[in-house]
Write a protein that holds these residues in place. Structure first.
Motif, mmCIF file in Angstrom:
data_model
loop_
_atom_site.group_PDB
_atom_site.id
_atom_site.type_symbol
_atom_site.label_atom_id
_atom_site.label_comp_id
_atom_site.label_asym_id
_atom_site.label_seq_id
_atom_site.Cartn_x
_atom_site.Cartn_y
_atom_site.Cartn_z
ATOM 1 N N ALA A 387 0.831 -1.207 0.000
ATOM 2 C CA ALA A 387 0.000 0.000 0.000
ATOM 3 C C ALA A 387 0.864 1.254 0.000
ATOM 4 O O ALA A 387 0.565 2.229 -0.701
ATOM 5 C CB ALA A 387 -0.930 -0.009 1.211
ATOM 6 N N LEU A 388 1.939 1.231 0.775
ATOM 7 C CA LEU A 388 2.830 2.397 0.824
ATOM 8 C C LEU A 388 3.435 2.677 -0.550
ATOM 9 O O LEU A 388 3.519 3.828 -0.990
ATOM 10 C CB LEU A 388 3.943 2.161 1.845
ATOM 11 C CG LEU A 388 3.544 2.231 3.324
ATOM 12 C CD1 LEU A 388 4.692 1.741 4.209
ATOM 13 C CD2 LEU A 388 3.166 3.652 3.713
ATOM 14 N N VAL A 389 3.867 1.629 -1.214
ATOM 15 C CA VAL A 389 4.521 1.798 -2.515
ATOM 16 C C VAL A 389 3.514 2.129 -3.619
ATOM 17 O O VAL A 389 3.679 3.099 -4.367
ATOM 18 C CB VAL A 389 5.320 0.533 -2.894
ATOM 19 C CG1 VAL A 389 5.888 0.660 -4.304
ATOM 20 C CG2 VAL A 389 6.449 0.303 -1.888
ATOM 21 N N ASN A 390 2.457 1.347 -3.694
ATOM 22 C CA ASN A 390 1.532 1.468 -4.826
ATOM 23 C C ASN A 390 0.662 2.717 -4.767
ATOM 24 O O ASN A 390 0.183 3.192 -5.801
ATOM 25 C CB ASN A 390 0.647 0.222 -4.919
ATOM 26 C CG ASN A 390 1.446 -1.013 -5.265
ATOM 27 O OD1 ASN A 390 2.444 -0.946 -5.992
ATOM 28 N ND2 ASN A 390 1.051 -2.155 -4.742
ATOM 29 N N ASN A 391 0.422 3.254 -3.564
ATOM 30 C CA ASN A 391 -0.439 4.432 -3.446
ATOM 31 C C ASN A 391 0.336 5.743 -3.541
ATOM 32 O O ASN A 391 -0.270 6.822 -3.487
ATOM 33 C CB ASN A 391 -1.216 4.386 -2.133
ATOM 34 C CG ASN A 391 -2.224 3.247 -2.104
ATOM 35 O OD1 ASN A 391 -2.656 2.772 -3.149
ATOM 36 N ND2 ASN A 391 -2.581 2.795 -0.917
ATOM 37 N N ALA A 392 1.638 5.674 -3.639
ATOM 38 C CA ALA A 392 2.435 6.904 -3.783
ATOM 39 C C ALA A 392 2.054 7.586 -5.104
ATOM 40 O O ALA A 392 1.875 6.929 -6.128
ATOM 41 C CB ALA A 392 3.920 6.574 -3.758
ATOM 42 N N ALA A 393 1.929 8.903 -5.048
ATOM 43 C CA ALA A 393 1.503 9.645 -6.238
ATOM 44 C C ALA A 393 2.185 11.007 -6.284
ATOM 45 O O ALA A 393 2.579 11.556 -5.247
ATOM 46 C CB ALA A 393 -0.010 9.808 -6.245
ATOM 47 N N ILE A 394 2.312 11.537 -7.502
ATOM 48 C CA ILE A 394 2.976 12.831 -7.711
ATOM 49 C C ILE A 394 2.003 13.769 -8.411
ATOM 50 O O ILE A 394 1.320 13.376 -9.365
ATOM 51 C CB ILE A 394 4.251 12.659 -8.566
ATOM 52 C CG1 ILE A 394 5.213 11.666 -7.908
ATOM 53 C CG2 ILE A 394 4.945 14.002 -8.769
ATOM 54 C CD1 ILE A 394 6.410 11.296 -8.768
ATOM 55 N N SER A 395 1.928 15.000 -7.924
ATOM 56 C CA SER A 395 1.067 16.009 -8.541
ATOM 57 C C SER A 395 1.824 17.327 -8.622
ATOM 58 O O SER A 395 2.820 17.529 -7.930
ATOM 59 C CB SER A 395 -0.226 16.180 -7.743
ATOM 60 O OG SER A 395 0.062 16.621 -6.423
ATOM 61 N N THR A 396 1.331 18.225 -9.468
ATOM 62 C CA THR A 396 1.974 19.533 -9.643
ATOM 63 C C THR A 396 0.905 20.618 -9.681
ATOM 64 O O THR A 396 -0.141 20.457 -10.322
ATOM 65 C CB THR A 396 2.791 19.570 -10.943
ATOM 66 O OG1 THR A 396 3.818 18.599 -10.873
ATOM 67 C CG2 THR A 396 3.433 20.935 -11.138
ATOM 68 N N GLU A 397 1.175 21.710 -8.991
ATOM 69 C CA GLU A 397 0.325 22.891 -9.034
ATOM 70 C C GLU A 397 1.226 24.113 -9.133
ATOM 71 O O GLU A 397 1.941 24.445 -8.180
ATOM 72 C CB GLU A 397 -0.562 22.977 -7.791
ATOM 73 C CG GLU A 397 -1.517 24.163 -7.832
ATOM 74 C CD GLU A 397 -2.445 24.196 -6.628
ATOM 75 O OE1 GLU A 397 -3.122 25.213 -6.448
ATOM 76 O OE2 GLU A 397 -2.470 23.211 -5.878
ATOM 77 N N GLY A 398 1.230 24.739 -10.280
ATOM 78 C CA GLY A 398 2.124 25.869 -10.492
ATOM 79 C C GLY A 398 3.571 25.425 -10.433
ATOM 80 O O GLY A 398 4.001 24.536 -11.174
ATOM 81 N N ASN A 399 4.334 26.042 -9.536
ATOM 82 C CA ASN A 399 5.750 25.680 -9.374
ATOM 83 C C ASN A 399 5.963 24.509 -8.431
ATOM 84 O O ASN A 399 7.065 23.988 -8.334
ATOM 85 C CB ASN A 399 6.541 26.873 -8.819
ATOM 86 C CG ASN A 399 6.587 28.036 -9.780
ATOM 87 O OD1 ASN A 399 6.116 27.941 -10.898
ATOM 88 N ND2 ASN A 399 7.177 29.133 -9.342
#
Length: 627
Positions: A387-399
């Protein structure tokens, strides 16, 4: 020596490591009532009339706020900062389980005693510390980076420093300005660095600035009065305690600061406004976090590389130069267990960095899936880690790029789960590594015996004289003096068989190197018989008798438990020409063999029986392939 917790180390550095010395108290006129040092709400009387220079960016403490958070006091030139919230972490329901896990993994740690020592030495309980900020400026990072680069170049070749085997090892500590303590036992393993012209060895950095916020009902006087070998000092910013390495200064009834005296002489007007302040604010409420001013970091790395940059570091610099600040923080109670935030120089850089990070994250998840089969066989542990590995996610807002690792369901059970896994791994290690180590010890004993008597012990005799062959004691007994068991060996009557009243009484004294069976039985055997290395009723073989080579001949094996015999009983596994694996009993898919050269081999039962016969027979004259 008991190891202190991270919190204890930090606080000891703050109030004790800075002053050094014995458990002395602050000197004052009345030994029965320690001097109270007022916080810096107003300037010291002797300094009150002084005015700030019209060109100065700093003002006297009278113009500084006497309240607020310690985040408002962070020096503007801070390049890296560590934030810790001991009170919050220690009040977490998981904390007792985490402490127990630490104690179980390291018997030298006594958590209760360490916490008690903390209160005794520091003056407050650890849970009375609301927050600690450790601030590192560019000078500290430069010195630390120079030391790191020095060691990096040892392993990575040309660059800032060149390997120089002729460089005297005793000068290594001098080059490191005393920051490397060379132990005589390991000094010959170090290869010092001869620095490129124009590059100076790293200098000892000043201590960091440390800010401490106590919980509201705790007074900073408790800490100030516990500092050993401290002496009162009046600064423009107020009264504090001077130590060997700096000054501890109260900021309010529940806040204090430690740092070099020159940094605390005046209160800067730009405190809390540096580039790192925004990153710090984002992790203000979390249990622990680290933030970096990446512009300062990349500048330092560039300076340290000199004229011959390392290609790998140069590649990393391409990406680092697109980042203003970076932080990573964790909160055991938050829905986001771990958060990393990267503030890029512009939105385009943020998008590019996110794309790169997403690629790395995807590769990491793929690699994790491939390696899951190697994880401990504990369902809850695998579920949590997945769960720790698979649920990791990356997002971006502006800078701003954010990497989130959500808190998985059941995370509160993780310390107990880790403890269960650790116990499983310990038992697994016992099953795998202890038997191998025991066989290595037995192999060493065989060879030491051979060095003294020019042969291995007989399978069944009373020892060197080779009398009572077939009626004496096992070869295991005669190895005892070479297994640090000489006192036990001396209790045997070598002129009597293994089952005499005297010798039978020693069966229960079987050394653990042969096993832990309570009945004194062992499954470690030699091969006997016409084509075995050992012959019943014959003297012990010597290396000269092994014409096939000592690395191609079995000396002893760890067979199945169903083959276990009294360890003092002479004999061995009778060689079986038709089925050479049969004497091993229920041994499983693989078994451990000790070869005549003292090496250990894991042999599979799927090995061609013909090859196994060659391993048993020391004189068949045929090459063997089994590895």
């Amino acid at each position: 020596m008991r190891r202190a917790t991270l919190l204890m180390l930090l606080m000891m550095f703050l109030v004790h490591g800075c002053g050094g010395g014995d458990n002395a108290v602050v000197e004052n006129e009345s030994p029965d009532k320690p001097e109270t040092i007022e916080p810096t709400g107003t300037p010291a009387p002797s300094q009150g009339a002084e005015e700030a220079s019209p060109h100065s960016t700093e003002t006297p403490a009278a113009n500084a706020p006497s309240t607020g958070t310690i985040f408002d006091r962070v020096p503007a030139d801070t390049a890296a900062i560590i934030s810790i919230r001991p009170s919050k972490a220690m009040n977490n329901p998981m904390f007792p389980a985490i402490l127990k896990l630490i104690e179980d993994s390291n018997p030298q740690v006594n958590a209760e005693e360490s916490l008690s020592d903390f209160e005794k030495n520091v003056g407050v309980k650890p849970e009375s510390v609301e927050q600690i900020l450790i601030c590192f400026d560019g000078e500290i990072l430069t010195a630390a980076g120079a030391m790191g680069m020095m060691f990096l170049q040892m392993g990575m070749g040309p660059g800032m420093g060149q390997l120089d085997p002729a460089f005297p090892v005793e000068e290594f500590a001098v080059a490191a300005n005393g920051q490397v303590d060379i132990h005589p036992a390991t000094s010959n393993e170090l290869t010092p660095v001869a620095f490129q012209p124009g590059f100076e060895p790293p200098q000892t950095p000043p201590p960091p600035v440390i800010l401490v916020q106590l919980v509201p009902e705790i007074d900073v006087q408790n800490i100030l009065q516990s500092i050993p070998n401290g002496e009162p000092i009046d600064l423009q910013t107020g009264k504090g305690v001077k130590t060997a390495d700096g000054v501890v200064l109260p900021l309010s009834d529940s806040q204090l600061i430690f740092g070099p005296q020159i940094d605390l002489e005046t209160v800067p007007t730009d405190a809390g406004t540096g580039p790192i302040s925004a990153a710090l604010t984002r992790m203000e409420k979390q249990d622990i976090g680290i933030a970096l001013d990446m512009q300062a970091v990349t500048k330092i790395i560039g300076q340290l590389q000199g004229d011959q940059p390392n290609p790998m570091i140069g590649l990393a610099m391409t990406f680092l130069q697109q980042v203003r600040t970076a932080s990573i923080a964790s909160d055991l109670e938050d829905t986001q267990l771990l958060q990393a935030k990267i503030d890029a120089t512009n939105p385009d850089s943020a998008q590019g960095l996110q794309s790169m990070l997403n690629s790395y994250l995807a590769m990491g998840k793929q690699q994790f899936e491939k390696s899951k089969s190697q994880m401990p066989e504990h369902d809850e542990f695998r579920t949590l880690v997945s769960a720790l590995v698979n649920n990791a996610a990356i997002s971006t807002e502006g800078n701003l790029i954010t990497v989130n690792v959500p808190r998985p369901e059941g995370f509160e059970n993780l310390p107990d789960v880790i403890q269960q896994v650790a116990e499983m791994e310990r038992k697994k290690a016992q099953e795998i590594y202890v038997p191998r180590n025991n066989m290595k010890q037995i192999g060493l004993a065989f060879h030491n015996y051979h060095d003294v008597y020019k042969s291995f012990p007989a399978a069944d005799s009373n020892g060197v004289a080779e009398k009572l062959q077939g009626k004496g004691l096992s070869w295991r007994v005669h190895l005892l003096p070479f297994l640090e068991q000489a006192p036990l060996y001396e209790q045997f009557n070598l002129d009597e068989p293994w089952d005499s009243e005297t010798n039978k009484a020693l069966i229960e004294e079987m050394p653990e190197v042969f096993g832990t069976n309570p009945e004194g039985k062992t499954s470690i055997h030699v091969f006997t018989g016409e084509k075995g290395l050992f012959q019943e009723g014959e003297p012990g073989p010597g290396l000269r008798n092994i014409t096939d080579g000592s690395s191609n001949t079995i000396l002893a094996v760890r067979a199945g438990d169903d083959t276990a015999e009294i360890w003092t009983k002479p004999g061995g596994l009778e060689y079986n020409e038709d089925d050479p694996f049969a004497p091993l009993g229920n041994v499983g898919e693989t078994f451990i063999a000790l070869l005549c050269d003292g090496s250990i081999a894991d042999i599979s039962k799927s090995l061609d029986p013909a090859e196994f016969r060659k391993l048993i027979d020391p004189r068949d004259g045929q090459p063997v392939i089994f590895r």
